[in-house]
Write a protein that holds these residues in place. Structure first.
Motif, PDB file in Angstrom:
ATOM      1  N   ILE B  53      39.916  57.374  39.484  1.00 21.44           N
ATOM      2  CA  ILE B  53      39.561  56.411  38.443  1.00 21.44           C
ATOM      3  C   ILE B  53      38.573  57.060  37.491  1.00 21.44           C
ATOM      4  N   GLN B  54      38.973  57.132  36.225  1.00 20.79           N
ATOM      5  CA  GLN B  54      38.111  57.770  35.235  1.00 20.79           C
ATOM      6  C   GLN B  54      37.084  56.783  34.707  1.00 20.79           C
ATOM      7  N   SER B  55      35.855  57.246  34.594  1.00 21.62           N
ATOM      8  CA  SER B  55      34.836  56.381  34.000  1.00 21.62           C
ATOM      9  C   SER B  55      34.388  56.975  32.665  1.00 21.62           C
ATOM     10  N   GLY B  56      33.748  56.160  31.902  1.00 15.09           N
ATOM     11  CA  GLY B  56      33.225  56.643  30.628  1.00 15.09           C
ATOM     12  C   GLY B  56      34.236  56.642  29.506  1.00 15.09           C
ATOM     13  N   GLY B  57      35.459  56.243  29.818  1.00 13.95           N
ATOM     14  CA  GLY B  57      36.476  56.188  28.767  1.00 13.95           C
ATOM     15  C   GLY B  57      36.343  54.911  27.948  1.00 13.95           C
ATOM     16  N   LYS B  58      37.246  54.742  27.008  1.00 16.33           N
ATOM     17  CA  LYS B  58      37.151  53.557  26.156  1.00 16.33           C
ATOM     18  C   LYS B  58      38.297  52.587  26.393  1.00 16.33           C
ATOM     19  N   ALA B  59      39.047  52.792  27.462  1.00 17.59           N
ATOM     20  CA  ALA B  59      40.229  51.970  27.675  1.00 17.59           C
ATOM     21  C   ALA B  59      39.876  50.527  28.014  1.00 17.59           C
ATOM     22  N   VAL B  60      38.705  50.325  28.602  1.00 18.48           N
ATOM     23  CA  VAL B  60      38.328  48.972  29.009  1.00 18.48           C
ATOM     24  C   VAL B  60      36.820  48.821  28.866  1.00 18.48           C
ATOM     25  N   LYS B  61      36.397  47.597  28.567  1.00 21.10           N
ATOM     26  CA  LYS B  61      34.972  47.335  28.371  1.00 21.10           C
ATOM     27  C   LYS B  61      34.646  45.968  28.976  1.00 21.10           C
ATOM     28  N   ILE B  76      32.401  36.335  31.758  1.00 20.96           N
ATOM     29  CA  ILE B  76      32.751  37.762  31.699  1.00 20.96           C
ATOM     30  C   ILE B  76      33.851  37.929  30.645  1.00 20.96           C
ATOM     31  N   THR B  77      33.697  38.914  29.792  1.00 21.60           N
ATOM     32  CA  THR B  77      34.740  39.239  28.823  1.00 21.60           C
ATOM     33  C   THR B  77      35.213  40.666  29.087  1.00 21.60           C
ATOM     34  N   LEU B  78      36.511  40.805  29.245  1.00 13.59           N
ATOM     35  CA  LEU B  78      37.099  42.131  29.437  1.00 13.59           C
ATOM     36  C   LEU B  78      37.869  42.485  28.169  1.00 13.59           C
ATOM     37  N   THR B  79      37.495  43.572  27.561  1.00 10.08           N
ATOM     38  CA  THR B  79      38.148  43.981  26.324  1.00 10.08           C
ATOM     39  C   THR B  79      38.935  45.262  26.571  1.00 10.08           C
ATOM     40  N   VAL B  80      40.137  45.270  26.069  1.00  8.85           N
ATOM     41  CA  VAL B  80      41.000  46.439  26.245  1.00  8.85           C
ATOM     42  C   VAL B  80      41.459  46.910  24.862  1.00  8.85           C
ATOM     43  N   PRO B  81      40.736  47.860  24.264  1.00  8.32           N
ATOM     44  CA  PRO B  81      41.131  48.340  22.937  1.00  8.32           C
ATOM     45  C   PRO B  81      42.529  48.964  22.952  1.00  8.32           C
ATOM     46  N   ASP B  82      42.842  49.660  24.023  1.00  6.14           N
ATOM     47  CA  ASP B  82      44.137  50.331  24.129  1.00  6.14           C
ATOM     48  C   ASP B  82      45.150  49.365  24.741  1.00  6.14           C
ATOM     49  N   LYS B  83      45.338  48.240  24.073  1.00  5.65           N
ATOM     50  CA  LYS B  83      46.049  47.123  24.701  1.00  5.65           C
ATOM     51  C   LYS B  83      47.531  47.383  24.953  1.00  5.65           C
ATOM     52  N   ALA B 109      54.979  39.446  27.481  1.00  5.63           N
ATOM     53  CA  ALA B 109      54.489  38.525  26.447  1.00  5.63           C
ATOM     54  C   ALA B 109      52.967  38.524  26.347  1.00  5.63           C
ATOM     55  N   ALA B 110      52.324  39.500  26.982  1.00  5.25           N
ATOM     56  CA  ALA B 110      50.851  39.519  26.980  1.00  5.25           C
ATOM     57  C   ALA B 110      50.299  40.255  25.772  1.00  5.25           C
ATOM     58  N   ASP B 111      49.134  39.795  25.335  1.00  4.69           N
ATOM     59  CA  ASP B 111      48.292  40.605  24.461  1.00  4.69           C
ATOM     60  C   ASP B 111      46.985  40.797  25.225  1.00  4.69           C
ATOM     61  N   PRO B 112      46.884  41.912  25.966  1.00  6.86           N
ATOM     62  CA  PRO B 112      45.749  42.077  26.890  1.00  6.86           C
ATOM     63  C   PRO B 112      44.465  42.523  26.220  1.00  6.86           C
ATOM     64  N   SER B 113      44.367  42.412  24.903  1.00  7.37           N
ATOM     65  CA  SER B 113      43.189  42.993  24.256  1.00  7.37           C
ATOM     66  C   SER B 113      41.892  42.283  24.636  1.00  7.37           C
ATOM     67  N   GLU B 114      41.974  41.016  25.004  1.00  6.60           N
ATOM     68  CA  GLU B 114      40.751  40.341  25.450  1.00  6.60           C
ATOM     69  C   GLU B 114      41.053  39.265  26.487  1.00  6.60           C
ATOM     70  N   LEU B 115      40.286  39.285  27.571  1.00 10.36           N
ATOM     71  CA  LEU B 115      40.393  38.292  28.634  1.00 10.36           C
ATOM     72  C   LEU B 115      38.995  37.761  28.902  1.00 10.36           C
TER      73      LEU B 115
END
Lengths: 192, 273
Positions: B53-61, B76-83, B109-115
Protein backbone atom coordinates in the motif's frame (compact mmCIF):
# COMPACT_ATOMS: atom_id res chain seq x y z
CA UNK A 1 -14.58 23.70 50.91
CA UNK A 2 -18.16 24.57 50.27
CA UNK A 3 -19.78 22.11 52.61
CA UNK A 4 -22.72 23.94 54.10
CA UNK A 5 -25.44 21.78 55.56
CA UNK A 6 -27.96 23.29 53.15
CA UNK A 7 -25.76 22.58 50.15
CA UNK A 8 -25.32 19.05 51.37
CA UNK A 9 -29.04 18.59 51.83
CA UNK A 10 -29.67 19.98 48.37
CA UNK A 11 -27.05 17.64 47.02
CA UNK A 12 -28.77 14.69 48.62
CA UNK A 13 -32.06 15.74 47.06
CA UNK A 14 -30.43 16.16 43.66
CA UNK A 15 -28.69 12.83 43.93
CA UNK A 16 -31.86 11.14 45.02
CA UNK A 17 -33.78 12.74 42.18
CA UNK A 18 -31.42 12.08 39.31
CA UNK A 19 -28.16 10.40 40.22
CA UNK A 20 -27.05 9.73 36.67
CA UNK A 21 -27.97 13.12 35.31
CA UNK A 22 -26.51 15.47 37.85
CA UNK A 23 -22.83 16.30 37.84
CA UNK A 24 -23.14 18.36 40.99
CA UNK A 25 -23.47 17.48 44.60
CA UNK A 26 -22.29 13.90 44.39
CA UNK A 27 -21.13 13.10 47.89
CA UNK A 28 -18.47 10.65 48.90
CA UNK A 29 -20.08 7.36 49.88
CA UNK A 30 -19.17 5.98 53.30
CA UNK A 31 -17.55 2.88 51.89
CA UNK A 32 -16.65 1.95 48.35
CA UNK A 33 -19.05 2.87 45.56
CA UNK A 34 -21.07 -0.26 44.79
CA UNK A 35 -23.18 1.05 41.92
CA UNK A 36 -22.41 1.21 38.22
CA UNK A 37 -18.81 2.28 37.75
CA UNK A 38 -19.72 4.81 35.08
CA UNK A 39 -21.42 7.85 36.54
CA UNK A 40 -20.78 11.23 38.06
CA UNK A 41 -18.25 11.13 40.85
CA UNK A 42 -17.58 13.36 43.86
CA UNK A 43 -15.15 16.24 43.53
CA UNK A 44 -13.13 14.92 46.44
CA UNK A 45 -11.61 11.79 47.89
CA UNK A 46 -10.91 11.99 51.62
CA UNK A 47 -7.29 11.25 52.40
CA UNK A 48 -6.18 11.70 48.79
CA UNK A 49 -5.29 14.63 46.55
CA UNK A 50 -7.35 15.31 43.44
CA UNK A 51 -5.07 16.19 40.51
CA UNK A 52 -5.42 17.35 36.91
CA UNK A 53 -3.30 16.41 33.91
CA UNK A 54 -0.75 19.17 34.45
CA UNK A 55 -0.27 18.09 38.05
CA UNK A 56 0.11 14.47 37.00
CA UNK A 57 2.75 15.50 34.46
CA UNK A 58 4.63 17.42 37.15
CA UNK A 59 4.37 14.50 39.58
CA UNK A 60 5.78 12.16 36.97
CA UNK A 61 8.67 14.49 36.29
CA UNK A 62 9.52 15.14 39.91
CA UNK A 63 8.45 12.14 41.94
CA UNK A 64 8.09 9.09 39.70
CA UNK A 65 4.71 8.08 41.11
CA UNK A 66 3.20 4.63 40.69
CA UNK A 67 0.53 5.07 37.99
CA UNK A 68 -2.47 2.78 38.31
CA UNK A 69 -5.07 2.57 35.53
CA UNK A 70 -8.30 0.72 36.35
CA UNK A 71 -10.02 1.13 32.96
CA UNK A 72 -12.20 -1.77 31.95
CA UNK A 73 -11.11 -4.10 29.19
CA UNK A 74 -13.10 -3.58 25.97
CA UNK A 75 -15.78 -6.19 25.96
CA UNK A 76 -16.48 -7.91 22.68
CA UNK A 77 -20.13 -7.36 21.77
CA UNK A 78 -22.24 -10.41 21.03
CA UNK A 79 -23.48 -10.62 17.47
CA UNK A 80 -20.35 -9.60 15.60
CA UNK A 81 -19.83 -11.75 12.53
CA UNK A 82 -17.28 -14.51 12.87
CA UNK A 83 -14.12 -13.62 11.04
CA UNK A 84 -14.68 -9.90 11.53
CA UNK A 85 -11.80 -7.88 12.85
CA UNK A 86 -12.08 -7.50 16.64
CA UNK A 87 -8.79 -5.93 17.59
CA UNK A 88 -9.00 -3.71 20.68
CA UNK A 89 -6.07 -1.64 21.85
CA UNK A 90 -5.63 0.24 25.11
CA UNK A 91 -3.47 3.32 25.54
CA UNK A 92 -2.77 5.02 28.84
CA UNK A 93 -0.19 7.19 30.60
CA UNK A 94 3.27 5.79 29.76
CA UNK A 95 4.67 3.69 32.57
CA UNK A 96 1.29 2.81 34.03
CA UNK A 97 0.26 -0.50 35.47
CA UNK A 98 -3.14 -1.51 34.10
CA UNK A 99 -5.30 -3.24 36.70
CA UNK A 100 -8.70 -3.79 35.06
CA UNK A 101 -11.31 -4.65 37.65
CA UNK A 102 -9.29 -3.29 40.57
CA UNK A 103 -11.72 -0.41 40.93
CA UNK A 104 -14.71 -2.61 41.71
CA UNK A 105 -16.41 -1.74 44.96
CA UNK A 106 -16.93 -5.35 45.97
CA UNK A 107 -13.50 -6.95 45.54
CA UNK A 108 -13.49 -10.25 47.39
CA UNK A 109 -10.82 -11.15 49.95
CA UNK A 110 -8.57 -12.89 47.45
CA UNK A 111 -8.66 -9.94 45.06
CA UNK A 112 -7.99 -7.52 47.90
CA UNK A 113 -4.96 -9.57 48.93
CA UNK A 114 -3.71 -9.71 45.36
CA UNK A 115 -4.15 -5.97 44.96
CA UNK A 116 -2.47 -5.21 48.26
CA UNK A 117 0.50 -7.39 47.35
CA UNK A 118 0.79 -5.93 43.86
CA UNK A 119 0.73 -2.34 45.07
CA UNK A 120 3.25 -3.16 47.80
CA UNK A 121 5.42 -4.60 45.09
CA UNK A 122 5.06 -1.55 42.84
CA UNK A 123 5.76 0.92 45.66
CA UNK A 124 8.55 -1.16 47.16
CA UNK A 125 6.47 -1.22 50.34
CA UNK A 126 6.96 2.54 50.74
CA UNK A 127 3.76 4.08 52.09
CA UNK A 128 5.13 7.53 51.23
CA UNK A 129 5.53 6.74 47.53
CA UNK A 130 3.14 8.87 45.46
CA UNK A 131 0.48 6.90 43.65
CA UNK A 132 -1.93 8.12 40.95
CA UNK A 133 -5.18 6.28 40.26
CA UNK A 134 -7.19 6.96 37.11
CA UNK A 135 -9.42 5.55 34.38
CA UNK A 136 -11.78 7.77 32.37
CA UNK A 137 -13.98 10.72 33.31
CA UNK A 138 -17.05 9.79 35.33
CA UNK A 139 -15.46 6.57 36.48
CA UNK A 140 -15.89 5.38 40.04
CA UNK A 141 -13.24 2.71 39.60
CA UNK A 142 -10.32 5.06 40.12
CA UNK A 143 -12.12 6.67 43.04
CA UNK A 144 -12.65 3.27 44.68
CA UNK A 145 -9.04 2.25 44.14
CA UNK A 146 -7.81 5.56 45.53
CA UNK A 147 -9.94 5.05 48.61
CA UNK A 148 -8.69 1.49 49.01
CA UNK A 149 -5.09 2.69 48.91
CA UNK A 150 -5.79 5.38 51.49
CA UNK A 151 -7.34 2.69 53.66
CA UNK A 152 -4.25 0.53 53.18
CA UNK A 153 -2.20 3.35 54.64
CA UNK A 154 -0.70 5.00 51.56
CA UNK A 155 -0.22 8.63 52.41
CA UNK A 156 0.33 10.18 48.97
CA UNK A 157 -2.56 8.91 46.95
CA UNK A 158 -3.57 11.10 44.00
CA UNK A 159 -6.86 10.67 42.22
CA UNK A 160 -6.92 11.85 38.60
CA UNK A 161 -10.61 11.96 37.65
CA UNK A 162 -10.10 13.19 34.06
CA UNK A 163 -8.10 10.05 33.43
CA UNK A 164 -6.88 8.98 30.02
CA UNK A 165 -9.22 11.34 28.20
CA UNK A 166 -7.82 14.32 30.06
CA UNK A 167 -4.26 13.12 29.74
CA UNK A 168 -4.16 12.35 26.03
CA UNK A 169 -5.27 15.82 25.12
CA UNK A 170 -1.87 17.25 25.82
CA UNK A 171 0.41 14.30 26.41
CA UNK A 172 1.71 11.13 24.87
CA UNK A 173 0.05 7.81 25.58
CA UNK A 174 1.47 4.32 25.28
CA UNK A 175 -0.04 0.96 24.42
CA UNK A 176 -0.71 -0.98 27.60
CA UNK A 177 -1.71 -4.54 28.45
CA UNK A 178 -3.39 -5.79 31.62
CA UNK A 179 -0.85 -6.34 34.39
CA UNK A 180 0.07 -10.05 34.20
CA UNK A 181 0.38 -10.68 37.93
CA UNK A 182 -2.93 -8.94 38.63
CA UNK A 183 -4.57 -10.85 35.79
CA UNK A 184 -3.23 -14.10 37.26
CA UNK A 185 -4.87 -13.53 40.65
CA UNK A 186 -7.00 -16.36 42.08
CA UNK A 187 -10.08 -17.08 40.00
CA UNK A 188 -12.96 -16.38 42.36
CA UNK A 189 -12.42 -12.64 42.17
CA UNK A 190 -14.90 -10.01 41.20
CA UNK A 191 -14.37 -7.67 38.34
CA UNK A 192 -14.16 -7.72 34.58
CA UNK B 1 -15.68 4.03 29.48
CA UNK B 2 -18.63 5.68 28.00
CA UNK B 3 -18.81 9.32 27.24
CA UNK B 4 -22.17 10.60 26.23
CA UNK B 5 -22.68 13.90 24.48
CA UNK B 6 -23.37 15.33 27.88
CA UNK B 7 -20.08 14.05 29.24
CA UNK B 8 -18.22 15.15 26.15
CA UNK B 9 -19.41 18.66 26.78
CA UNK B 10 -18.48 18.31 30.42
CA UNK B 11 -15.08 17.01 29.38
CA UNK B 12 -14.44 19.89 27.05
CA UNK B 13 -15.01 22.15 29.99
CA UNK B 14 -12.55 20.17 32.06
CA UNK B 15 -9.86 19.85 29.47
CA UNK B 16 -9.64 23.41 28.24
CA UNK B 17 -8.49 24.93 31.53
CA UNK B 18 -6.05 22.06 31.93
CA UNK B 19 -4.61 22.72 28.53
CA UNK B 20 -4.13 26.35 29.29
CA UNK B 21 -2.47 25.48 32.56
CA UNK B 22 -0.20 22.98 30.87
CA UNK B 23 0.80 25.46 28.22
CA UNK B 24 -0.65 23.06 25.69
CA UNK B 25 2.64 21.20 25.54
CA UNK B 26 2.24 18.60 22.87
CA UNK B 27 4.44 15.64 23.48
CA UNK B 28 7.21 15.15 21.02
CA UNK B 29 7.11 12.32 18.55
CA UNK B 30 8.04 9.28 20.52
CA UNK B 31 6.75 5.86 21.36
CA UNK B 32 3.25 6.88 20.46
CA UNK B 33 4.08 7.43 16.81
CA UNK B 34 6.01 4.20 16.42
CA UNK B 35 3.29 2.29 18.27
CA UNK B 36 0.63 3.78 16.02
CA UNK B 37 2.63 2.86 12.94
CA UNK B 38 3.08 -0.64 14.30
CA UNK B 39 -0.65 -1.01 14.92
CA UNK B 40 -1.49 0.21 11.43
CA UNK B 41 0.94 -2.38 10.10
CA UNK B 42 -0.89 -5.12 12.01
CA UNK B 43 -4.32 -3.94 10.87
CA UNK B 44 -3.19 -3.66 7.24
CA UNK B 45 -1.84 -7.18 7.37
CA UNK B 46 -5.18 -8.47 8.68
CA UNK B 47 -7.28 -6.65 6.11
CA UNK B 48 -5.13 -6.47 3.01
CA UNK B 49 -2.67 -9.29 3.62
CA UNK B 50 0.65 -8.72 1.93
CA UNK B 51 -0.63 -6.16 -0.55
CA UNK B 52 1.74 -3.24 -0.89
CA UNK B 53 0.00 0.00 0.00
CA UNK B 54 1.54 3.24 -1.15
CA UNK B 55 1.30 6.26 1.09
CA UNK B 56 1.87 9.88 0.33
CA UNK B 57 0.17 9.69 -3.03
CA UNK B 58 -2.72 11.85 -4.15
CA UNK B 59 -5.17 9.13 -5.11
CA UNK B 60 -7.20 9.50 -1.93
CA UNK B 61 -7.60 12.10 0.80
CA UNK B 62 -9.37 12.14 4.18
CA UNK B 63 -10.96 15.16 5.75
CA UNK B 64 -12.02 14.88 9.36
CA UNK B 65 -12.30 17.36 12.18
CA UNK B 66 -9.06 17.44 14.18
CA UNK B 67 -11.21 17.58 17.27
CA UNK B 68 -14.68 16.14 17.01
CA UNK B 69 -17.58 17.75 18.85
CA UNK B 70 -19.35 14.45 19.25
CA UNK B 71 -17.31 11.25 19.21
CA UNK B 72 -20.36 9.23 18.18
CA UNK B 73 -20.96 11.42 15.12
CA UNK B 74 -17.63 12.24 13.52
CA UNK B 75 -18.02 13.43 9.94
CA UNK B 76 -15.52 11.94 7.50
CA UNK B 77 -15.05 13.00 3.89
CA UNK B 78 -13.13 10.79 1.49
CA UNK B 79 -12.00 12.52 -1.66
CA UNK B 80 -10.71 10.67 -4.68
CA UNK B 81 -9.22 13.05 -7.26
CA UNK B 82 -8.32 10.13 -9.53
CA UNK B 83 -11.95 9.07 -9.60
CA UNK B 84 -11.90 7.21 -12.90
CA UNK B 85 -9.32 4.75 -11.68
CA UNK B 86 -10.56 3.82 -8.22
CA UNK B 87 -12.38 0.53 -7.70
CA UNK B 88 -12.77 0.27 -3.93
CA UNK B 89 -12.39 2.43 -0.86
CA UNK B 90 -11.86 1.27 2.73
CA UNK B 91 -12.15 3.34 5.89
CA UNK B 92 -10.24 2.17 8.94
CA UNK B 93 -10.38 3.76 12.40
CA UNK B 94 -7.21 2.34 13.87
CA UNK B 95 -7.97 2.45 17.58
CA UNK B 96 -11.58 1.39 17.44
CA UNK B 97 -11.92 -2.17 18.75
CA UNK B 98 -13.42 -3.02 15.36
CA UNK B 99 -11.14 -0.89 13.20
CA UNK B 100 -12.55 -1.78 9.78
CA UNK B 101 -15.40 0.74 9.62
CA UNK B 102 -16.51 0.57 6.00
CA UNK B 103 -15.65 -0.92 2.66
CA UNK B 104 -17.06 0.55 -0.55
CA UNK B 105 -16.99 -1.17 -3.93
CA UNK B 106 -17.88 1.19 -6.75
CA UNK B 107 -20.00 0.16 -9.72
CA UNK B 108 -20.25 1.57 -13.24
CA UNK B 109 -22.81 4.21 -12.20
CA UNK B 110 -20.56 5.63 -9.46
CA UNK B 111 -18.84 8.96 -9.30
CA UNK B 112 -16.40 8.15 -6.48
CA UNK B 113 -14.84 11.59 -6.33
CA UNK B 114 -16.37 12.32 -2.93
CA UNK B 115 -17.93 10.19 -0.20
CA UNK B 116 -19.13 11.41 3.16
CA UNK B 117 -20.21 9.42 6.17
CA UNK B 118 -20.35 9.71 9.94
CA UNK B 119 -18.53 7.39 12.30
CA UNK B 120 -17.94 6.58 15.94
CA UNK B 121 -14.46 7.16 17.30
CA UNK B 122 -13.52 5.32 20.48
CA UNK B 123 -10.28 7.07 21.29
CA UNK B 124 -7.77 9.53 19.86
CA UNK B 125 -6.71 7.71 16.74
CA UNK B 126 -5.29 7.64 13.28
CA UNK B 127 -7.95 7.19 10.63
CA UNK B 128 -6.92 5.58 7.35
CA UNK B 129 -8.48 5.49 3.92
CA UNK B 130 -7.24 2.91 1.48
CA UNK B 131 -8.12 3.10 -2.21
CA UNK B 132 -7.86 0.03 -4.37
CA UNK B 133 -7.24 1.23 -7.91
CA UNK B 134 -8.56 -0.51 -10.98
CA UNK B 135 -5.03 -1.66 -11.82
CA UNK B 136 -4.92 -3.57 -8.51
CA UNK B 137 -2.57 -1.18 -6.69
CA UNK B 138 -3.39 0.35 -3.30
CA UNK B 139 -3.00 3.91 -2.03
CA UNK B 140 -3.51 5.13 1.52
CA UNK B 141 -4.14 8.40 3.30
CA UNK B 142 -4.24 9.14 7.00
CA UNK B 143 -5.61 11.70 9.43
CA UNK B 144 -5.42 11.98 13.22
CA UNK B 145 -8.71 12.55 15.02
CA UNK B 146 -9.19 13.63 18.62
CA UNK B 147 -12.40 12.15 19.95
CA UNK B 148 -13.14 9.54 22.56
CA UNK B 149 -15.99 7.44 23.85
CA UNK B 150 -17.95 7.27 20.59
CA UNK B 151 -18.42 3.52 20.45
CA UNK B 152 -20.01 3.29 23.88
CA UNK B 153 -21.89 6.58 23.95
CA UNK B 154 -25.55 5.88 24.74
CA UNK B 155 -28.12 7.30 22.36
CA UNK B 156 -29.96 9.25 25.01
CA UNK B 157 -33.24 7.42 24.46
CA UNK B 158 -34.62 3.95 25.08
CA UNK B 159 -33.69 1.15 22.72
CA UNK B 160 -37.32 0.95 21.61
CA UNK B 161 -37.36 4.62 20.72
CA UNK B 162 -34.04 4.28 18.94
CA UNK B 163 -35.48 1.46 16.83
CA UNK B 164 -38.66 3.25 15.84
CA UNK B 165 -39.00 3.44 12.10
CA UNK B 166 -35.96 1.26 11.65
CA UNK B 167 -35.13 0.87 7.99
CA UNK B 168 -36.90 4.02 6.83
CA UNK B 169 -34.89 5.63 4.07
CA UNK B 170 -34.71 9.06 2.55
CA UNK B 171 -32.70 10.35 -0.36
CA UNK B 172 -31.82 13.88 -1.25
CA UNK B 173 -30.64 14.58 -4.75
CA UNK B 174 -28.32 17.42 -5.65
CA UNK B 175 -28.58 19.54 -8.71
CA UNK B 176 -28.79 17.59 -11.94
CA UNK B 177 -27.26 18.68 -15.21
CA UNK B 178 -27.18 16.57 -18.35
CA UNK B 179 -24.09 14.40 -18.52
CA UNK B 180 -22.76 15.59 -15.16
CA UNK B 181 -22.33 13.52 -12.00
CA UNK B 182 -24.88 14.19 -9.28
CA UNK B 183 -24.39 14.21 -5.52
CA UNK B 184 -26.98 12.39 -3.46
CA UNK B 185 -27.47 11.88 0.27
CA UNK B 186 -28.86 8.64 1.60
CA UNK B 187 -30.28 8.60 5.11
CA UNK B 188 -31.29 5.36 6.79
CA UNK B 189 -33.06 5.26 10.11
CA UNK B 190 -31.28 2.62 12.16
CA UNK B 191 -29.70 2.77 15.64
CA UNK B 192 -26.65 0.84 14.49
CA UNK B 193 -26.17 -0.35 18.07
CA UNK B 194 -22.49 -1.02 18.62
CA UNK B 195 -22.97 -3.63 21.33
CA UNK B 196 -20.75 -1.45 23.53
CA UNK B 197 -23.53 0.90 24.59
CA UNK B 198 -24.99 0.42 28.02
CA UNK B 199 -28.69 0.94 28.52
CA UNK B 200 -28.68 3.68 31.14
CA UNK B 201 -31.75 2.32 32.87
CA UNK B 202 -31.23 -1.44 32.93
CA UNK B 203 -27.41 -1.29 33.01
CA UNK B 204 -27.32 -4.01 30.38
CA UNK B 205 -25.44 -3.75 27.14
CA UNK B 206 -27.71 -3.30 24.15
CA UNK B 207 -26.85 -6.13 21.74
CA UNK B 208 -25.02 -5.11 18.58
CA UNK B 209 -27.46 -4.42 15.80
CA UNK B 210 -25.93 -2.68 12.85
CA UNK B 211 -26.18 -2.40 9.09
CA UNK B 212 -23.85 -4.85 7.44
CA UNK B 213 -24.52 -4.15 3.81
CA UNK B 214 -25.95 -1.34 1.72
CA UNK B 215 -26.34 -1.55 -2.04
CA UNK B 216 -27.21 1.40 -4.22
CA UNK B 217 -28.00 1.03 -7.89
CA UNK B 218 -29.14 3.35 -10.64
CA UNK B 219 -31.32 1.70 -13.25
CA UNK B 220 -29.62 -1.65 -13.77
CA UNK B 221 -26.16 -0.40 -12.85
CA UNK B 222 -24.49 -0.52 -9.47
CA UNK B 223 -23.47 2.75 -7.87
CA UNK B 224 -21.79 1.15 -4.87
CA UNK B 225 -22.06 -1.53 -2.25
CA UNK B 226 -20.92 -0.81 1.28
CA UNK B 227 -19.97 -3.28 3.99
CA UNK B 228 -20.52 -1.53 7.30
CA UNK B 229 -19.63 -2.15 10.90
CA UNK B 230 -20.44 -0.97 14.41
CA UNK B 231 -18.19 2.06 13.84
CA UNK B 232 -20.82 3.65 11.59
CA UNK B 233 -22.89 6.18 13.53
CA UNK B 234 -26.54 5.68 14.39
CA UNK B 235 -28.92 6.69 11.60
CA UNK B 236 -26.33 6.36 8.82
CA UNK B 237 -26.02 9.24 6.40
CA UNK B 238 -23.96 8.65 3.28
CA UNK B 239 -23.22 11.29 0.72
CA UNK B 240 -22.10 9.94 -2.66
CA UNK B 241 -21.90 10.76 -6.33
CA UNK B 242 -23.48 8.93 -9.25
CA UNK B 243 -23.75 9.19 -13.01
CA UNK B 244 -27.37 9.85 -14.02
CA UNK B 245 -27.28 7.80 -17.18
CA UNK B 246 -30.82 6.71 -18.04
CA UNK B 247 -34.07 7.11 -16.16
CA UNK B 248 -33.21 5.36 -12.90
CA UNK B 249 -34.73 4.68 -10.47
CA UNK B 250 -32.24 4.79 -7.63
CA UNK B 251 -32.67 1.61 -5.65
CA UNK B 252 -31.28 1.03 -2.17
CA UNK B 253 -31.17 -2.15 -0.13
CA UNK B 254 -29.92 -2.39 3.44
CA UNK B 255 -29.34 -5.48 5.56
CA UNK B 256 -28.44 -5.68 9.23
CA UNK B 257 -26.77 -8.39 11.30
CA UNK B 258 -30.06 -9.50 12.87
CA UNK B 259 -31.79 -10.31 9.63
CA UNK B 260 -33.35 -6.92 9.03
CA UNK B 261 -33.74 -6.20 5.33
CA UNK B 262 -35.09 -3.04 3.75
CA UNK B 263 -35.47 -1.81 0.20
CA UNK B 264 -36.59 1.38 -1.37
CA UNK B 265 -36.74 2.81 -4.87
CA UNK B 266 -36.39 6.52 -5.41
CA UNK B 267 -37.67 8.04 -8.63
CA UNK B 268 -35.12 10.33 -10.21
CA UNK B 269 -36.05 13.53 -11.93
CA UNK B 270 -34.38 13.35 -15.30
CA UNK B 271 -31.98 16.13 -16.11
CA UNK B 272 -31.90 15.54 -19.82
CA UNK B 273 -34.16 17.50 -22.19
Amino acid sequence: MLRLPIAAAAAVLLVAAAPADSPVGVREPDGYWQGALHGYTPKTLAGATVVDAAQVARLIEEHKPVLLDVSEVDRKPAGLPPGGLWFPVHRNIPGSTWLPGAGDGDLDAAAQDALKARVADLTGGDLERPIVTYCHPDCWGSWNLGKRLVTLGYRKVHWFPQGIDGWQDGHDTAVSRPDPSWAARPKATAGQ
Amino acid sequence: MASSRRTTALLAGLILPTLLAAGSAHAAAGDTDSQRAERWGEIKQQIFGDAKIQSGGKAVKIDAPKRADDASLVPITLTVPDKDNVAELSLIIDDNPTPYAAHFVFGPAADPSELKLRVRVNNYTDVHAVAKMKDGTFQEATEYVKASGGCSAPMGMSDEEAMQGMGDMRMKFGETQPGKPVQATLMIRHPNFSGMQMNQVTRDYTPARYIQKITVSYGDKSVFTMDGDISISANPVINFGYLPDGAGPMKVTATDNQGGHWEKSFPVRSASN
